[in-house]
Structure formats: C-alpha cells, structure tokens
Design an enzyme around this catalytic site. Structure first.
Site, PDB file in Angstrom:
ATOM      1  N   THR A 180     -18.556  -7.236  32.409  1.00  0.00           N
ATOM      2  CA  THR A 180     -17.101  -6.636  31.744  1.00  0.00           C
ATOM      3  C   THR A 180     -17.553  -5.437  30.959  1.00  0.00           C
ATOM      4  OG1 THR A 180     -16.743  -7.987  29.916  1.00  0.00           O
ATOM      5  CG2 THR A 180     -15.802  -8.569  32.124  1.00  0.00           C
ATOM      6  N   TRP A 191     -20.903 -14.973  18.831  1.00  0.00           N
ATOM      7  CA  TRP A 191     -22.241 -16.169  19.056  1.00  0.00           C
ATOM      8  C   TRP A 191     -22.691 -16.246  17.433  1.00  0.00           C
ATOM      9  CZ3 TRP A 191     -22.105 -18.755  22.784  1.00  0.00           C
ATOM     10  CH2 TRP A 191     -21.833 -18.173  24.220  1.00  0.00           C
ATOM     11  N   SER A 249     -26.565 -23.363  23.930  1.00  0.00           N
ATOM     12  CA  SER A 249     -27.642 -22.481  24.587  1.00  0.00           C
ATOM     13  C   SER A 249     -27.447 -22.441  26.166  1.00  0.00           C
ATOM     14  CB  SER A 249     -29.138 -23.003  24.203  1.00  0.00           C
ATOM     15  OG  SER A 249     -29.950 -22.220  24.662  1.00  0.00           O
ATOM     16  N   HIS A 252     -24.490 -20.365  26.880  1.00  0.00           N
ATOM     17  CA  HIS A 252     -24.715 -19.088  26.710  1.00  0.00           C
ATOM     18  C   HIS A 252     -25.574 -18.667  27.848  1.00  0.00           C
ATOM     19  CE1 HIS A 252     -25.692 -15.965  23.244  1.00  0.00           C
ATOM     20  NE2 HIS A 252     -25.187 -15.398  24.352  1.00  0.00           N
ATOM     21  N   ARG A 281     -33.211 -10.521  29.728  1.00  0.00           N
ATOM     22  CA  ARG A 281     -32.721 -11.703  28.676  1.00  0.00           C
ATOM     23  C   ARG A 281     -33.306 -12.950  28.658  1.00  0.00           C
ATOM     24  NH1 ARG A 281     -26.648 -11.310  28.514  1.00  0.00           N
ATOM     25  NH2 ARG A 281     -25.970  -9.116  28.538  1.00  0.00           N
ATOM     26  N   CYS A 378     -12.404  -9.635  24.649  1.00  0.00           N
ATOM     27  CA  CYS A 378     -12.243  -9.352  25.950  1.00  0.00           C
ATOM     28  C   CYS A 378     -11.492 -10.569  26.761  1.00  0.00           C
ATOM     29  CB  CYS A 378     -13.628  -9.326  26.783  1.00  0.00           C
ATOM     30  SG  CYS A 378     -13.495  -9.332  28.624  1.00  0.00           S
ATOM     31  N   CYS A 381     -13.730 -12.687  29.425  1.00  0.00           N
ATOM     32  CA  CYS A 381     -14.632 -13.377  28.735  1.00  0.00           C
ATOM     33  C   CYS A 381     -13.847 -14.694  28.071  1.00  0.00           C
ATOM     34  CB  CYS A 381     -15.201 -12.464  27.827  1.00  0.00           C
ATOM     35  SG  CYS A 381     -16.071 -11.017  28.669  1.00  0.00           S
TER      36      CYS A 381
END
Length: 533
Positions: A180, A191, A249, A252, A281, A378, A381
């Site tokens: 997004t 986070w 984790s 995420h 990532r 967002c 999100c």
C-alpha cells in the site's frame, strides 16, 4: 602503442565510461553476494537453507516436508473457502482511536483505503443482528447501542462484535492484503511497540533507521521492516515466551511476504511478485521464514483440535445450497488437518502449577498487541492486522482456554462467534498463501540462477551489428547499451564484458587505470586498491 588523438567529447565519454565501470563493479559485487547467499539457501545440505527447508521445525512436532505436503492439499481448499459469503464478509470497528498514543500518521495513498459495503448486500439474518443491537435506554428518551466487554477471561485478544453499531462490514475479497505504500515513523512505531513492549524483552532493540528493502525505483514507497540486533530466540528462554515471540514474528514475516508477492510495479502499474523485495527482507533473517512455518503449525493444530465442533457448526447465510457447500468444504479441510500427524503440543505450555501468572501475562501481552492494531495509520493494513491478530487470538483461545471436551457442539454450541471463526480461517489462509509464495520465490530465483550460470540474461540484449559495438553492462535487473564512437580500441575490450569472470576483473581495471593515467586523470584510491596485488 600510440593512443589516438582524443578530443573533448572523447575525454568526457571516457569519464562516463570510468564511472560506468565503477557502477559495474558494484553491481557485480552485489550480484555475486546475492548469488552466493541464495545458492547456499537452495542447497539441501545447508543448515541455512530456509528457502527450501527440511527437518523438524523448532518447538513443533513435525517437519517442514510434512507441512508443505499438507499445505499442498489444504491451500486450494482454504483459498476457495474464504471466497464464500460466510467467510468473505467481516465486521469490525475499523476506526477506533489508538489507545496508546496520538496517531497522526494516516496514509494518504489510495491503496490504503478500505471499501466498506452497505448492509443491504448482506444476508438478511445478519442485518437483523445489527438492528437487534439497538436498545432503549432506561429513561426511554434515547436509544443506546448494546455494548459488551472487549474481551472475556478466555479471550486472548479484543473480539470484534457483530452487534457493535460502530462496526462496518467489509468484503475481504475487495480489500486484498498487499503493498500500500504505508511506511515511515507511523508503521515503525507500531512494530517497535509490539516487539519492544510486549515480547517479554526477548528483542531489546530495533533500528528503524535501517531500511531492509531499498531498490532505486521504489525506495521511497516501501515501509521498513525493522532490523533487530537479534531475532533468534535462545533455547534457554522458556517455551511459552518463545512461542509468543515466534507467533508475532510469523505474523510480521507473513505480512512482508504478502507485500513482496503482491507488489506494485510503479513503472508498469502491474501487481506481481518482487524477488528483490523478498531477498532483502529475509536474506539476513532465516528465522523469519522458520517462524512462518511454526505459526502455520500452531493454527493448523487449533483447527484440528476444534474439528468436531466445526463439523456440526451451522454456517448460516440464508442460502441453504451455499451453506451446505461451505459445511462440506470445512469438513474436508478439518479432515485433512486431523489426518496430519501431530504438529504442535499445546499441553507443554503452562503445564507447571507456577505458570498461571505467566499465562495471564501471555494473555495480557497478546491483548495489547490486538489493541495496538488500532494505531496502524493505513486503513487496509489496520483491517488485515486486526483480522489476523483476531485469528491468532482465536487459535490461542482454542488451544489454551478450553480442554478437548469443551468442543462438544451439543454441550457448548456457541463456544465461538462467527467473527472469530471467520478471522481464524482467513488468518490461516494468509499463512497458507505465504508458504506457497515462498515456493514461488524459490523457483523464481532458481530460474534467475540458471540464466546467469548459462550466460544467458533474463532480459534480451540487442544483438544487431553496429558500426561500433555497444558496451553491455550487466546488472542484477537490467542491461544498458552505451556507445562511445571515438575510442574504439577500448570499446573492443568491453564488448564481451558479460562473459568476464571475477578472475579477469583485476586485469580489466588495470587497463582502466592505464587509460586514466595516460589522460592525466586522477586515479581514485579505491580503484588503486582494486588492482593492488
């Protein structure tokens, strides 16, 4: 050898050429580093092989191969199931205020917006639930919406209430979870609060100033994936705390996989997988991939534990034919979950008489995480964060709040709400899609590796003969043709550069230095170090 006379244009072209060769060196170094790393991951004998993992999953009771085989069966079924009316419509309070800080980081990108639906498009029985939420006050002069507690003692998260008059219905198919553009301080703060304040201090520091993914074309659009000083939890940490951290984790990491798998190409406007996003990532964090598998295993165990309850649950939308079909689909899915060997043993957790306080702390932290989701700037999100955390919370509720006998549907027919079941299955579907995305990225990189090793670029190069052959600079993503008409003797050395291996790089740069010295151009110290014996 006498060099030809060079005019001002040739001198300028030479400077550009030198700059380009320096760029080439960096690209080759980056490509070699990425290639060496990914080849290690694709090697079955490597302990770091998380892109094609094997062996027992840490803290679980099964191996990676079993999970992947099971997901091959489950994936098409769960992906079809979540397209049905019962599972695609979800009600939540999307616009709660952040309870922990003042949130100003609203995303102005159109991709952040959530499309809500009018209640007239919903099954009639669900509309009655909404209307039934309006009650008359004791004074009789006003009406007040019925308000229930955010959670009961058994709940591990804030449970979305379909009777909440402030809630909105969304069609999840119209609001897919993907890139997004939401990034910056707002996303990092979320986070950091989750890891720093609710993960039992297992991760002591985040460095949000480091950007994990920074391609030239999209560097300003993608949100940061905070880099931790350490993300691998030591085995001497108690099992319960490890499980908590690995679930967070896993969530995420799964979200990041979806972003990379459904990435917007700013040039073409097309959505699709972005291999560089995935590599950057996860390249330094193999435990992130491991935690996705682990989280999948935990949710699979929760579905298996409540299988008897699900087989007789009434999936009611008012369409008898579709409701019967959904019931068959759910039964097939839970049968697969039951047939899978033991995946996770929840009885190992909170087994000690002294662990009651730890269980309450575990529950409190997870509730905090669910409330932190209201601080996401967002809307889309926030929608998927709240839904997946609710799905995880439902799985934890199934595993740790009730014994097996509680899932007798005749004794406890209303043990879970519709929103909890919808959240659980949609969260499980997102994890299932993450595992399939990992397979796709694995195959994408294997193809890139094959192309590079065979000496055939993945992007076609212009092979037409020209009066002056072009220099073909090979990077990791594209090929650039550059023409310098008046220095043909040097051009000839570069026409086959894509075939030069690392052993010839030094010789190549010595020629570059000789040319610079002849033209009385200062040689950078870095270039001298490159050719130094």
């Amino acid at each position: 050898m006498k060099l030809p006379q060079l005019n001002l244009f040739s001198l300028l072209a030479s400077s550009i050429l030198i700059f380009s060769t320096c760029h080439l060196f960096n690209c080759m170094a980056h490509s070699q580093k990425r290639s060496e790393f990914m080849e290690t991951l694709l090697d079955k004998s490597s302990e770091l092989n998380y892109c094609s993992p094997s062996g027992i999953i840490n803290d679980a009771c099964c191996d990676y191969e079993t999970v992947e085989k099971t997901n091959d069966i489950i994936s098409p079924r769960i992906s079809e199931l979540v397209t049905t009316d019962f599972f695609k419509y979800y009600k939540l309070n999307l616009y709660k205020e952040c309870p922990f800080w003042t949130e100003y980081g609203q995303c102005n990108n159109r991709a952040c917006a959530v499309e809500t639906i009018d209640q007239t498009h919903l099954p009639e029985s669900w509309r009655n639930i909404v209307l039934g939420a309006i009650q008359t006050s004791s004074s009789g002069s006003q009406f007040l919406p019925f308000k229930s507690c955010e959670y009961r003692d058994q709940d591990f998260c804030v449970v979305e209430d379909e009777a909440d008059i402030e809630g909105v219905y969304v069609n999840l198919l119209d609001n897919p979870e993907r890139f997004t553009g939401y990034s910056g301080k707002s996303s990092n703060r979320v986070w950091e609060a989750i890891y720093g304040e609710n993960c039992f201090n297992l991760v002591h520091d985040t460095d949000s100033s480091k950007i994990s993914f920074n391609p030239a074309s999209n560097r300003k659009q993608l949100g940061n994936f905070p880099k931790m000083k350490t993300e691998k939890v030591d085995n001497d940490v108690c099992f319960e705390k490890r499980v908590f951290y690995r679930l967070i984790s896993g969530l995420h990491s799964s979200i990041s996989i979806h972003i990379c798998d459904e990435y917007l190409n700013q040039t073409t406007g097309q959505w699709g997988p972005n291999l560089d996003c995935f590599i950057s990532r996860f390249s330094n964090y193999p435990e992130r991939i491991e935690n996705v598998y682990f989280t999948y295993v935990v949710l699979l165990r929760a579905i298996s534990k409540m299988s008897e309850y699900l087989r007789v649950y009434e999936f009611c939308t008012g369409d008898k034919e579709q409701d019967a079909q959904v019931k068959r689909m759910v039964s097939e899915l839970v049968n697969t979950a039951d047939s899978c060997p033991g995946t996770f043993d929840e009885k190992q957790m909170f087994a000690s008489p002294k662990s009651r306080l730890l269980k309450e702390e575990f529950k409190l932290h997870f509730r905090n995480v669910s409330r932190i989701m209201d601080c996401v700037g967002c809307d889309k999100c926030r929608l998927w964060g709240k839904l997946q955390i609710s799905g995880f919370g439902t799985a934890l509720k199934v595993l740790f709040s009730y014994d097996d006998e509680y899932f007798n549907p005749k004794v406890h027919p209303n043990l879970l709400t519709r929103t909890e079941i919808v959240a659980l299955f949609n969260a499980f579907n997102r994890l299932s899609e993450s595992l399939k995305a990992i397979e796709r990225f694995r195959m994408m990189y294997q193809q890139v590796t094959i192309d590079l090793h065979d000496g055939e670029p993945s992007v076609p190069v212009n092979t037409e003969k020209t009066e002056t052959p072009p220099i073909v600079i090979v990077g990791t993503q594209n090929f650039t043709n550059i023409h310098f008409p008046e220095i043909g003797f040097f051009i000839n050395l570069l026409t086959s550069i894509k075939e030069i291996t690392s052993s010839y790089v030094i010789k190549f740069y010595r020629l570059v230095v000789q040319l610079m010295e002849h033209l009385h151009i200062p040689v950078p110290v870095a270039l001298k170090l490159i050719i130094k014996d």
